[in-house]
Design a protein around this motif. Structure first.
Motif, PDB file in Angstrom:
ATOM      1  N   GLU A 149      -5.035   7.602   0.754  1.00 21.86           N
ATOM      2  CA  GLU A 149      -3.634   7.656   0.352  1.00 21.86           C
ATOM      3  C   GLU A 149      -3.351   8.943  -0.402  1.00 21.86           C
ATOM      4  OE1 GLU A 149      -2.029   4.243  -1.568  1.00 21.86           O
ATOM      5  OE2 GLU A 149      -3.549   2.932  -0.727  1.00 21.86           O
ATOM      6  N   SER A 150      -2.093   9.371  -0.339  1.00 24.12           N
ATOM      7  CA  SER A 150      -1.593  10.497  -1.143  1.00 24.12           C
ATOM      8  C   SER A 150      -2.403  11.763  -0.940  1.00 24.12           C
ATOM      9  CB  SER A 150      -1.587  10.126  -2.630  1.00 24.12           C
ATOM     10  OG  SER A 150      -0.838   8.961  -2.848  1.00 24.12           O
TER      11      SER A 150
ATOM     12  N   HIS B  71     -10.825   5.758   1.959  1.00 22.61           N
ATOM     13  CA  HIS B  71      -9.884   4.775   1.435  1.00 22.61           C
ATOM     14  C   HIS B  71     -10.135   4.451  -0.030  1.00 22.61           C
ATOM     15  CE1 HIS B  71     -13.355   2.224   2.253  1.00 22.61           C
ATOM     16  NE2 HIS B  71     -12.805   1.314   1.490  1.00 22.61           N
TER      17      HIS B  71
ATOM     18  N   THR C 160       0.406  -0.448  -2.148  1.00 17.90           N
ATOM     19  CA  THR C 160      -0.586   0.525  -2.611  1.00 17.90           C
ATOM     20  C   THR C 160      -1.360  -0.095  -3.765  1.00 17.90           C
ATOM     21  OG1 THR C 160       0.810   1.521  -4.334  1.00 17.90           O
ATOM     22  CG2 THR C 160       1.072   2.361  -2.069  1.00 17.90           C
TER      23      THR C 160
ATOM     24  N   ASP D  61       2.590  -0.382   4.859  1.00 15.46           N
ATOM     25  CA  ASP D  61       2.388   0.859   4.108  1.00 15.46           C
ATOM     26  C   ASP D  61       3.093   0.861   2.757  1.00 15.46           C
ATOM     27  OD1 ASP D  61       0.719   2.045   5.925  1.00 15.46           O
ATOM     28  OD2 ASP D  61       2.290   3.162   6.962  1.00 15.46           O
TER      29      ASP D  61
END
Length: 266
Positions: free
Chosen positions: A244-245, A202, A17, A14
């Protein structure tokens, strides 16, 4: 001990990124809050297993093994399979109808429904398609993530029907995108309300949303509760799809904004 080892391994993965595709050993250690010596042992094991690659500058990056695994996931796991268990949990929590919807050209199509035994239930059915231009929470939640040019074409008809300026509807879509959800009351069916929130994938695309549909008399008193529950659900679906985020923006719904959306809908 084994569980802790798995958690640490996942934590290493993780760290990477799109903005941080290669990391030094120290950067990985800082990210997972472990000593550099402990991190080295984990990273070395992952390198030997072929999941990490050490570059010439001594930084590490993910290997192509993830590309192969991702390809298998995408080919065997559908959005419905990912979303359905979480939608079922949401239906049990809210006692309302939950639908999974997708943008399909100029339409939005319902691809899964979790019904509720409650009276005055919604009658949405899988395969049902409605023009995005017919608005409502589901349509707006999907339109909010379309390119601006496409939004401009789609809002022309509802602007005329609702006697509103197209620029107003475009501003509402921008607000929905900023808030991360949409609330509507009686826009498509009088007496029926809905709360819809997008699912992020994603690749940052938004092609799907989850909607809670309920009689207005039941939803309005529980609006904050339903918004929170819905955002928690779509966040988890998005996370499982590799987005993400998403969590930080979706975990803090701005109910004053929701009321603005509702006021505009009325």
């Amino acid at each position: 001990m084994i569980m802790r080892g798995v958690q640490r391994t996942v934590a290493v993965f993780d760290c990477f990124t799109p903005q941080r595709m290669s990391l030094t050993l120290q950067e990985i250690a800082d990210s997972i809050s472990l000593a550099k010596s402990t991190t080295f042992r984990i990273v070395q094991s992952l390198e030997e297993a072929g999941y990490l690659i050490r570059l010439d500058d001594q930084k590490y990056c993910l290997s192509f093994r993830f590309t192969r695994l991702a390809g298998m996931v995408m080919s065997t796991l559908s959005i419905r399979q990912v979303a359905r268990p979480l939608m079922q949990a949401l239906a049990r929590q809210t006692h309302e109808t939950i639908t999974l919807n997708m943008a399909n050209g100029r339409d939005r199509t319902c691809i899964d429904v979790i019904d509720t035994p409650s009276p005055l239930m919604s009658m949405a059915r899988p395969g049902q398609s409605v023009r995005l231009a017919h608005t409502g929470a589901t349509a707006k939640a999907l339109m909010a993530y379309l390119p601006l040019k496409q939004q401009e074409r789609l809002v022309a008809q509802p602007a005329r029907t609702m006697n509103r300026q197209a620029v107003e509807l475009l501003a509402e879509l921008a607000r929905i995108r900023r808030d991360g959800y949409c609330v509507s009351h009686g826009e498509r069916v009088l007496g029926l309300s809905a709360v819809a929130a997008p699912i992020h994938e994603h690749n940052k695309a938004v092609n799907y949303c989850v909607t809670i549909t309920s009689p207005t008399v039941r939803l309005k008193p529980r609006l904050e509760e339903c918004v929170q529950a819905l955002l928690k659900t779509t966040h988890e679906i998005s996370r499982r799809l590799g987005a993400e985020s998403v969590g930080e923006t979706m975990a803090r719904p701005l109910l004053p904004r929701a009321k603005s959306n509702r006021k505009a809908a009325q």
